[in-house]
Design a protein around this motif. Structure first.
Motif, PDB file in Angstrom:
ATOM      1  N   GLN A  58      40.011  37.570  31.978  1.00 43.68           N
ATOM      2  CA  GLN A  58      38.682  36.508  32.348  1.00 43.68           C
ATOM      3  C   GLN A  58      37.514  36.607  31.235  1.00 43.68           C
ATOM      4  N   ILE A  59      37.403  37.947  30.731  1.00 43.38           N
ATOM      5  CA  ILE A  59      36.261  38.117  29.598  1.00 43.38           C
ATOM      6  C   ILE A  59      36.934  37.316  28.327  1.00 43.38           C
ATOM      7  N   LEU A  62      35.944  33.512  40.947  1.00 42.43           N
ATOM      8  CA  LEU A  62      36.814  34.717  41.241  1.00 42.43           C
ATOM      9  C   LEU A  62      36.493  36.004  40.613  1.00 42.43           C
ATOM     10  N   PRO A  63      36.561  35.891  39.382  1.00 40.75           N
ATOM     11  CA  PRO A  63      35.969  36.841  38.295  1.00 40.75           C
ATOM     12  C   PRO A  63      34.898  37.359  38.760  1.00 40.75           C
ATOM     13  N   PHE A 122      30.339  41.210  32.026  1.00 36.86           N
ATOM     14  CA  PHE A 122      31.367  42.319  32.163  1.00 36.86           C
ATOM     15  C   PHE A 122      30.958  43.715  31.629  1.00 36.86           C
ATOM     16  N   LEU A 150      35.381  39.638  41.679  1.00 37.04           N
ATOM     17  CA  LEU A 150      36.001  40.862  41.139  1.00 37.04           C
ATOM     18  C   LEU A 150      35.002  41.834  40.611  1.00 37.04           C
ATOM     19  N   VAL A 191      32.804  43.474  43.115  1.00 36.71           N
ATOM     20  CA  VAL A 191      33.570  44.681  43.959  1.00 36.71           C
ATOM     21  C   VAL A 191      33.897  45.810  42.999  1.00 36.71           C
ATOM     22  N   ILE A 192      34.470  45.634  41.920  1.00 31.53           N
ATOM     23  CA  ILE A 192      34.651  46.679  40.791  1.00 31.53           C
ATOM     24  C   ILE A 192      33.365  47.465  40.685  1.00 31.53           C
ATOM     25  N   MET A 223      43.504  44.221  39.275  1.00 26.97           N
ATOM     26  CA  MET A 223      42.206  43.616  39.283  1.00 26.97           C
ATOM     27  C   MET A 223      41.266  43.520  38.075  1.00 26.97           C
ATOM     28  N   GLN A 243      38.132  29.441  39.484  1.00 31.85           N
ATOM     29  CA  GLN A 243      38.205  30.365  38.532  1.00 31.85           C
ATOM     30  C   GLN A 243      36.982  31.041  37.985  1.00 31.85           C
ATOM     31  N   ASP A 244      36.070  30.215  37.973  1.00 34.25           N
ATOM     32  CA  ASP A 244      34.519  30.576  37.623  1.00 34.25           C
ATOM     33  C   ASP A 244      34.080  31.714  38.843  1.00 34.25           C
ATOM     34  N   LEU A 274      43.471  36.932  45.928  1.00 29.93           N
ATOM     35  CA  LEU A 274      43.168  36.106  44.638  1.00 29.93           C
ATOM     36  C   LEU A 274      42.879  34.714  45.204  1.00 29.93           C
TER      37      LEU A 274
END
Ligand SMILES: Nc1ncnc2c1ncn2[C@@H]1O[C@H](COP(=O)(O)OP(=O)(O)OP(=O)(O)O)[C@@H](O)[C@H]1O
Ligand SMILES: [Mg+2]
Lengths: 245, 285, 337
Positions: C120-121, B220-221, B265, B224, B227-228, C113, B217-218, B36
């Protein structure tokens, strides 16, 4: 009608065909022994029967009912229980709590968020009875982490027995036990009434042969020999596998 | 609205994301560490770049030095902290999370709260014409760099001994250990490499994103999600995932600015439901 | 006898809590006490999933924040407090169900994760969906509810109302944990595979626990809204999720008192720290690292362990070799699967 009937069962991990083609039929009340060298696929066969692994092909019938598509947890409710070769218990809890969890799994009470679990008289009584059967009643309130390996093996069996299964699968219940402990467990298994059908995996031939009426030899994921004690011991294939002849 | 421009921006952003998430994917795939701090390392690299450039170092040298500086820091984190927590995944999550807060606050102290932009290197200013359409040259440059890195990383993974060891480690850590691969050293190397890529990407991204508190913080997600989407430990997954996310993020922001985050997302949610191991990840039995 | 002692200390604690405004005097401190209680509710809720289900969520500030935002938006739209509270809880439960369905696609790291991403959403929506959430400026409300005609405008009555909610939460969670369902939940944490083979529906148990956890997070979020009369994207940031997770693990997971102690610790530190240093986030991060490295089982059990170890050592081996005190089973270092 067979208590447990497995036919054409197959399973591979990646390219490794661990269960090539297993056919097995166990009569109600029978004591069946499964033997085979390390890696023969014995534990995998149990996991397929209980539904913890999903087979690639084949059928599994429990008292005539096809269960291959039934989720693992429902199979427990249909009367199928198992013990684990690698002890799989609840380390932080007491022996009684362990066995009570086994009982709770089949009870509608498991969804209840209001009552006190530790005060469920019926579960406590049945749990203590199961511990008494394996000779551990006097340490019922001891945390599992304070027990010896041999005692844990017996808790494994108590967990299986507590569910009052119709078919009980025992995966190497003697593994790692001392000679005395073996004798105790042997007596305990002999005392299980014959309305429970038992399939047992075991390496220790001395205790195992005495227990079972029929023996299945598994090798490379296939049943190579099956028959009575004398037949199996005399069979050239058995000698080949075990003595490397 | 210029769709071509938007597309170019998306792809350039995807390239940046690839530099960021390739390291994340490798670290996660090989070491099972969800790092993280990865967004923080990206931001830290960018700030290193800012300082170096302000001292008169050239852009490209600053980018390299930023990458190396962050790689060293990553190595230290792995050696001094994560090494003490082998196999304790939750503890590793918490340590990397704690570090990310510390880095963010340290950056705020050192570089202040205002956004700082990094100037585009002189050679790549302006626009170039490709197939009759004008694109900002720097973004084309970023795309070229990302693809070059992808090829180099791929070759490294597929063609070298080190790569073979990393792949073995990702596939089966126990086995890798058993056949005598020095897994601890490998871990440190991969952590350095992944961190360094993130730091480098931070500087390269500077002229596009600029640098500001919260950049970590912008980013990192986004890593994520990549990778997901792509699957852990898969370079191809990270590559494809990066461009998918790059496109969604940029188009989302242009067309549905209020819901850009949701648009971003959504594919992740779909992948999770349909194929939890990710598009290119191996599903565990 | 022990029962009596337990009952006595419980009554004493209740008395102290209820009379707190009287002996603490200053309304500034009463407000801090309200903060401690509301965060304790949040931490207790998170602990259901982190401690008892063994699933670490870093997205719970999203649920907390959704309750606060929904309440604030309903109130600014002109609805009464009752409708706002009920509506907010329904929305929170719905979102919690969605979170659970998605996050439970993974276990262990996958779960962490996915919850980060989901949190974050929510942050992205709070920050960007300006027409709904007013973006960075947040949403303010101008009134607190007045249950049974009692105004909660002042610090003291608000504290008492928070205390009541807190006590209900503690009781509900205590009953939940000790119930057969609670035992099932802990079973799925320790041996999910065996639980499945024993006849339990592991997925459904975890799902329901997540809803329960989300419910209390939502209740805490509403308390937060009424306490601050304001909610902004900061409320749902990853830092906020990390802060409440710190409360849970610093106090000790899977205990009833741990999250409460953790909330006390973190809220007080935050208020004290913000008085002396600006760098709360740095301190927060440093504490995280220190706890994980030195006291993996949480501050309360960890301090007890170090204390026992130190005193026993002094008695038994005055000059024994410097060995690290053994870390008991169930710490965060060993507990992750
Ligand atoms: N989940 C899995 N993934 C990959 N391979 C597996 C898996 N489970 C078992 N195997 C492999 O399948 C083979 C058979 O395993 P299994 O545990 O069924 O053997 P066994 O007959 O019970 O052996 P033992 O006598 O040692 O208990 C082994 O080679 C094992 O490595
Ligand atoms: Mg086996």
């Amino acid at each position: 009608m067979s208590a447990l009937e497995v036919s054409g069962l197959q399973k591979s991990f990646g390219g490794l065909r661990v269960t090539r083609e297993v056919n097995l039929s166990v009569e109600p009340g029978e004591r069946r022994l499964i033997i085979g060298p390390n890696g023969a696929g014995k534990t995998t066969l149990f996991s397929l029967i209980t539904g913890e692994l999903r087979p690639d092909a084949g059928s599994i019938r429990l008292f005539g009912r096809e269960i291959v598509r039934v989720p693992s947890r429902r199979r427990a409710h249909l009367g199928l229980a198992r013990t684990y070769q690698i002890i799989t218990l609840f380390q932080r809890e007491t022996l009684l709590h362990n066995v009570m969890l086994s009982l709770l799994g089949l009870s509608g009470l498991r969804w209840n968020p209001f009552r006190r679990f530790a005060q469920q008289a019926a579960l406590i009584e049945a749990g203590r009875a199961a511990l008494a059967r394996v000779g551990l009643l006097d340490m019922a309130d001891r945390p599992l982490s304070d027990t010896s390996y041999g005692e844990r093996r017996r808790v494994e069996i108590a967990m299986g027995l507590a569910q009052n299964p119709k078919v009980l699968l025992l995966d190497e219940p003697f593994a790692g036990l001392s000679i005395e402990e073996r004798r105790d467990v042997q007596g305990l298994l002999a005392s299980i009434p014959h309305d429970v059908t038992i399939v047992m995996i075991e390496h220790d031939m001395d205790v195992a042969l005495e227990f079972a009426e029929r023996i299945t030899v598994l090798h490379f994921g296939e049943v190579v020999v099956e028959g009575s004690r004398a037949e199996v011991v005399a069979h050239p294939k058995t000698r080949e596998i075990y003595l490397g002849e | 609205m210029n769709l071509w421009l938007l597309a170019a921006n998306s792809i350039a952003f995807g390239g940046l994301l690839f530099l960021l998430s390739a390291g994340f994917a490798l670290i996660f795939g090989l070491m099972r560490i969800p790092n993280l701090t990865h967004g923080s390392l990206f931001m830290l690299g960018a700030y290193f770049g800012v300082s170096l450039i302000s001292w008169g170092v050239g852009f490209w040298l600053a980018a390299l030095a930023g990458g190396v500086g962050v790689a060293v820091l990553g190595g230290l984190i792995e050696r001094l902290l994560l090494r003490r927590l082998p196999g304790a995944e939750l503890a590793q999550v918490l340590v990397t999370l704690g570090l990310s807060f510390m880095i963010a606050d340290a950056c705020l102290m050192q570089w202040g709260g205002d956004p700082i932009s990094i100037e585009t290197p002189a050679a790549l200013r302006g626009a170039s014409r490709v197939a009759g359409v004008a694109f900002p040259t720097y973004r084309l440059g970023v795309i070229v760099i990302a693809v070059a890195f992808a090829v180099v990383l791929w070759a490294m993974l597929e063609r070298t001994r080190l790569g073979a060891m990393i792949r073995a480690g990702v596939d089966d850590p126990m086995m890798a250990r058993a056949v005598g691969i020095r897994v601890p050293l490998l871990f440190t190397l991969v952590f350095c490499l992944g961190s360094g890529l993130a730091g480098f990407a931070g500087v390269i991204g500077g002229p596009i994103l600029s640098v500001y508190p919260g950049l970590d913080q912008d980013m990192l997600p986004l890593a994520l999600v990549v990778v997901i989407l792509g699957g852990s430990g898969s370079l191809v997954g990270a590559f494809v995932g990066s461009f998918v996310v790059g496109v969604l993020y940029n188009f989302g922001q242009a067309l549905l600015p209020e819901l850009a985050y949701v648009v971003l997302f959504l594919p992740m949610l779909v992948v999770l439901v349909v194929r939890p191991a990710g598009l290119f990840g191996r599903s565990s039995p | 006898m022990r029962r009596l002692a337990a009952l006595g200390s419980l009554l004493l604690a209740l008395g102290l809590l209820a009379s707190l405004p009287a002996w603490i005097g200053n309304s500034y401190y009463v407000n801090i006490a309200s903060q401690v209680l509301l965060y304790a509710v949040f931490a207790l809720g998170l602990n259901v999933i982190v401690g008892y289900a063994g699933l670490v969520s870093l997205g719970h500030a999203g649920l907390f924040g959704i309750a606060a935002y929904s309440g604030a938006i309903l109130i600014t739209a002109g609805y009464g407090h009752f409708v706002a509270i009920a509506g907010a809880l329904v929305v929170t439960l719905g979102v919690a169900a969605l979170f659970a369905v998605l996050a439970l696609r993974g276990t262990g790291l996958g779960f962490v994760m996915i919850t980060v991403a989901l949190g974050q959403i929510v942050w992205g929506v709070a920050y960007r969906w300006i027409s709904l959430t007013n973006g960075d400026n947040g949403v303010s409300i101008t009134s607190r509810p007045a249950p049974f005609g009692l105004s909660l405008v002042d610090a003291n009555p608000f504290y008492w109302a928070t205390l009541v909610v807190f006590l209900v939460a503690v009781a509900a969670i205590a009953i939940f944990v000790a119930s057969p369902f609670g035992a099932s939940l802990r079973g799925t944490r320790d041996q999910p595979r065996r639980m499945n083979a024993l006849g339990y529906n592991v997925w459904l148990i975890r799902f329901l626990a997540f809803l329960f956890s989300g419910l209390w997070s939502g209740v805490a979020g509403l308390l937060f809204l009424y306490y601050n009369q304001f909610v902004s994207p900061q409320t749902v940031a990853l830092t906020a999720s990390a802060e409440v997770l710190l409360m849970v693990i610093s106090g000790g997971t899977a205990t009833l008192l741990g999250p409460i102690a953790g909330a006390l610790l973190v809220v007080i530190m935050k208020n004290v720290a913000s008085g002396y240093i600006e760098r709360w986030n740095f301190v927060l991060g440093a504490i995280f690292v220190a706890i994980v490295i030195f006291m993996p089982e949480g501050l309360v059990p960890g301090s007890l362990r170090l204390w026992r170890w130190a005193t026993r050592r002094r008695r038994q081996h005055p000059a024994g070799p410097a060995a690290m005190a053994p870390v008991p089973h169930g710490s965060i270092n060993g507990g992750a699967q």
